[in-house]
Write an enzyme that holds these catalytic residues in place. Structure first.
Site, short mmCIF file in Angstrom:
data_model
loop_
_atom_site.label_atom_id
_atom_site.label_comp_id
_atom_site.label_asym_id
_atom_site.label_seq_id
_atom_site.Cartn_x
_atom_site.Cartn_y
_atom_site.Cartn_z
N ASN A 37 -15.57 -57.26 -14.57
CA ASN A 37 -14.47 -56.62 -15.29
C ASN A 37 -13.54 -55.82 -14.36
O ASN A 37 -14.00 -54.92 -13.65
CB ASN A 37 -15.03 -55.69 -16.38
CG ASN A 37 -13.98 -55.41 -17.45
OD1 ASN A 37 -12.89 -55.96 -17.42
ND2 ASN A 37 -14.35 -54.55 -18.39
N HIS A 122 -22.90 -50.74 -30.96
CA HIS A 122 -22.13 -49.57 -30.50
C HIS A 122 -21.38 -48.94 -31.66
O HIS A 122 -20.38 -49.47 -32.12
CB HIS A 122 -21.09 -50.01 -29.47
CG HIS A 122 -21.64 -50.29 -28.14
ND1 HIS A 122 -20.86 -50.27 -27.01
CD2 HIS A 122 -22.88 -50.59 -27.71
CE1 HIS A 122 -21.59 -50.55 -25.94
NE2 HIS A 122 -22.81 -50.76 -26.34
N ARG A 147 -26.17 -47.35 -30.53
CA ARG A 147 -25.67 -46.41 -29.54
C ARG A 147 -24.54 -45.63 -30.18
O ARG A 147 -23.67 -46.22 -30.84
CB ARG A 147 -25.14 -47.17 -28.32
CG ARG A 147 -24.79 -46.27 -27.14
CD ARG A 147 -24.05 -46.99 -26.04
NE ARG A 147 -22.62 -47.09 -26.36
CZ ARG A 147 -21.73 -47.47 -25.45
NH1 ARG A 147 -22.10 -47.82 -24.22
NH2 ARG A 147 -20.44 -47.52 -25.78
N TYR A 159 -15.33 -41.84 -22.80
CA TYR A 159 -15.89 -43.19 -22.70
C TYR A 159 -16.49 -43.62 -24.03
O TYR A 159 -17.13 -42.84 -24.71
CB TYR A 159 -17.01 -43.27 -21.62
CG TYR A 159 -17.76 -44.53 -21.86
CD1 TYR A 159 -18.98 -44.53 -22.52
CD2 TYR A 159 -17.16 -45.77 -21.59
CE1 TYR A 159 -19.62 -45.71 -22.85
CE2 TYR A 159 -17.79 -46.95 -21.92
CZ TYR A 159 -19.02 -46.92 -22.56
OH TYR A 159 -19.63 -48.08 -22.89
N ARG A 283 -31.33 -51.69 -16.55
CA ARG A 283 -30.22 -52.30 -17.30
C ARG A 283 -29.57 -53.48 -16.57
O ARG A 283 -28.53 -53.96 -17.00
CB ARG A 283 -29.15 -51.25 -17.56
CG ARG A 283 -29.60 -50.11 -18.40
CD ARG A 283 -29.15 -50.22 -19.83
NE ARG A 283 -27.72 -50.19 -19.99
CZ ARG A 283 -27.06 -51.02 -20.81
NH1 ARG A 283 -27.73 -51.93 -21.50
NH2 ARG A 283 -25.76 -50.92 -20.94
N HIS A 312 -27.76 -55.06 -19.89
CA HIS A 312 -26.37 -54.77 -20.24
C HIS A 312 -25.83 -55.95 -21.04
O HIS A 312 -26.16 -57.10 -20.75
CB HIS A 312 -25.60 -54.61 -18.93
CG HIS A 312 -24.19 -54.18 -19.05
ND1 HIS A 312 -23.27 -54.49 -18.08
CD2 HIS A 312 -23.53 -53.46 -19.98
CE1 HIS A 312 -22.10 -53.97 -18.42
NE2 HIS A 312 -22.23 -53.34 -19.54
N ASP A 316 -17.49 -57.41 -21.93
CA ASP A 316 -16.97 -58.04 -20.71
C ASP A 316 -18.01 -58.90 -20.01
O ASP A 316 -17.74 -59.44 -18.93
CB ASP A 316 -16.40 -57.00 -19.75
CG ASP A 316 -17.32 -55.81 -19.55
OD1 ASP A 316 -17.38 -54.97 -20.44
OD2 ASP A 316 -17.98 -55.74 -18.50
N GLU A 339 -28.61 -54.99 -25.19
CA GLU A 339 -27.31 -54.50 -25.69
C GLU A 339 -26.55 -55.67 -26.28
O GLU A 339 -26.52 -56.76 -25.71
CB GLU A 339 -26.50 -53.87 -24.56
CG GLU A 339 -25.12 -53.40 -24.98
CD GLU A 339 -24.38 -52.70 -23.85
OE1 GLU A 339 -24.87 -52.71 -22.73
OE2 GLU A 339 -23.31 -52.15 -24.12
N TRP A 402 -15.40 -42.86 -13.84
CA TRP A 402 -15.03 -43.28 -15.20
C TRP A 402 -16.25 -43.77 -15.93
O TRP A 402 -17.12 -44.42 -15.35
CB TRP A 402 -13.99 -44.41 -15.17
CG TRP A 402 -13.71 -44.87 -16.56
CD1 TRP A 402 -12.97 -44.23 -17.52
CD2 TRP A 402 -14.27 -46.02 -17.20
NE1 TRP A 402 -13.01 -44.92 -18.70
CE2 TRP A 402 -13.80 -46.03 -18.53
CE3 TRP A 402 -15.11 -47.06 -16.79
CZ2 TRP A 402 -14.13 -47.04 -19.45
CZ3 TRP A 402 -15.45 -48.05 -17.69
CH2 TRP A 402 -14.95 -48.03 -18.99
#
Ligand code: CS2
Ligand code: MG
Length: 402
Positions: A37, A122, A147, A159, A283, A312, A316, A339, A402
């Site tokens: 990404n 999420h 999450r 975030y 992850r 993960h 993306d 996830e 970030w």
């Protein structure tokens, strides 16, 4: 069987995806996700200039030898671009091998260790009320693990909080968007979120949170301790962890389970974290950690130290990566959770697949291979659009994570 061609397909059905397609002289082809990404074109060039020319004529069944050839042969080992490219080749070769055997990929890894794969979604909101409302909606959709990310009073953005409630795509502009951050404001707010969620939903649903690399070790220790009454499934990426030993300090102070690793691309990135049992979940993903061949080495190391997988699975990472991850998750003995950020309808049309969501789990199909394909004609209708991930500064202008 021989590899006769390789091509890189870049498509942007709402966000950029990079896919490698390897074709063989027996008509079987394999595909692999190569999406990084915000740096997609770097992987495209790496594959086209430095990998594909070396693959023509190779036996696709030699998955391990090809992995070693591309890893050791690069000389300049590791790194997100290199390992993403290797991952795409590895995934495509496992796909070919499974198709040639007429078996779903998980059967080649060792067969089913579970009937289905527990996933988390999420939920996010601009404030605690909206986040709680979204958590309720995910529970209504059947999720058993959610999450929760919430806006922070006094911060224009943070975030994991987006306008769209089901899809969240952080790469949002042709040049990096600048966000502003305050750890102090964040640390005061997050415990209030989870107090509300536990008061409203009890201790049935698994709750997770992603601090997204923004704390120091002692701040992470503080947050972990403040969250202990709310029994999180995990606190993710609390500290940017190039310095793996920094997790010793967090571990000394809190029993909140820790998850790390979505940005890792090598087993060495997490070797100390796992061997010293500084984390509870690793992850690493198929697409960023060198494919199935390295991911299962990481999982086997983790198993020795009671560390479980938590791959993960953000938007993306393409449906190709999700499909392969589910075969890995179906086999891996020390599975934790997967996830599952849903892809848009347009993305799912470009990448037809046989996995499906039901009752809080993802279920792989029985299609030979990893069960995901790419519709090249449809993919061609979505040309690449440069998009950067945001950057983050503290309120005084200091460049931050970030
Ligand atoms: C996040 C990701 O899903 C997560 O845990 O950390 O959404 C991450 O921000 C993106 O994958 C970055 O491209
Ligand atoms: Mg994360």
């Amino acid at each position: 069987m021989q590899i006769i061609s390789g091509k890189v397909i870049v498509t942007c059905p709402g966000r950029n995806f990079v896919t490698l397609k390897l074709e063989t002289d027996e008509g079987i082809y394999g595909i692999g996700d190569a999406t990084l990404n915000g740096r997609e074109q770097a992987v495209v060039a790496y594959l086209q200039e430095h990998v594909i020319p070396c693959l023509t004529g190779r036996d696709p069944h030699q998955v391990e030898d090809t992995w070693q050839y591309l890893y050791r042969g690069a000389y300049w080992r590791r790194g997100p671009v290199t390992m993403c490219a290797i991952a795409a080749v590895d995934t495509a070769l496992w796909d070919i091998k499974a198709k040639a055997a007429g078996l779903p990929l998980y059967q080649l890894l060792g067969g089913r260790s579970r009937q289905a794969v527990l996933v988390y979604g999420h939920a996010n909101g601009r404030d605690i009320d909206e986040t709680a409302e979204q958590v309720g909606k995910y529970i209504d959709m059947g999720y058993r693990a959610i999450r929760a990310q919430c806006g922070v009073p006094g911060l224009a953005s943070t975030y994991g909080v987006a306008a769209d409630k089901l899809f969240y795509e952080p790469a949002d502009a042709d040049l990096p968007t600048e966000n502003t951050w305050s750890t102090e404001k964040y640390l005061l707010h997050v415990p209030q979120l989870f107090e509300r969620l536990r008061n409203e939903f009890g201790f049935g649903p698994h709750l997770l949170h992603d601090a997204h690399h923004r704390l120091t070790p002692i701040e992470a220790a503080r947050l972990g301790r403040d969250l202990e009454p709310y029994r999180l499934f995990w606190l993710e990426d609390s500290v940017a962890c190039e310095n793996q030993q920094s997790f010793r300090l967090i571990r000394q102070h809190t029993t909140t389970p820790l998850a790390v690793g979505e940005v890792f691309n090598s087993i060495y990135d997490c070797q100390q974290l796992i061997a010293e049992q500084l984390i509870d979940y690793i992850r690493t993903s198929v697409v960023h950690a060198g494919g199935i061949t390295q991911l299962r080495r990481i999982a086997s190391l983790a198993e020795l130290y009671h560390v479980r997988t938590g791959c993960h699975g953000a938007t993306d990472l393409s449906p190709v990566c999700m499909g392969v991850a589910l075969h890995f998750d179906t086999w891996v003995p020390n599975f934790g959770i997967q996830e599952y950020m849903r892809h848009s309808e347009a993305t799912d049309e470009v990448f037809p697949h046989d996995y499906h969501f039901a009752d809080g789990y993802l279920h792989t199909g029985e299609t030979p291979g990893h069960g995901v394909d790419i519709d090249e004609a449809l993919a061609a209708k979505y040309p690449y659009q440069r998009a950067f991930l945001p950057v983050n500064r503290l309120e005084d202008g200091t460049m931050f994570n970030w």
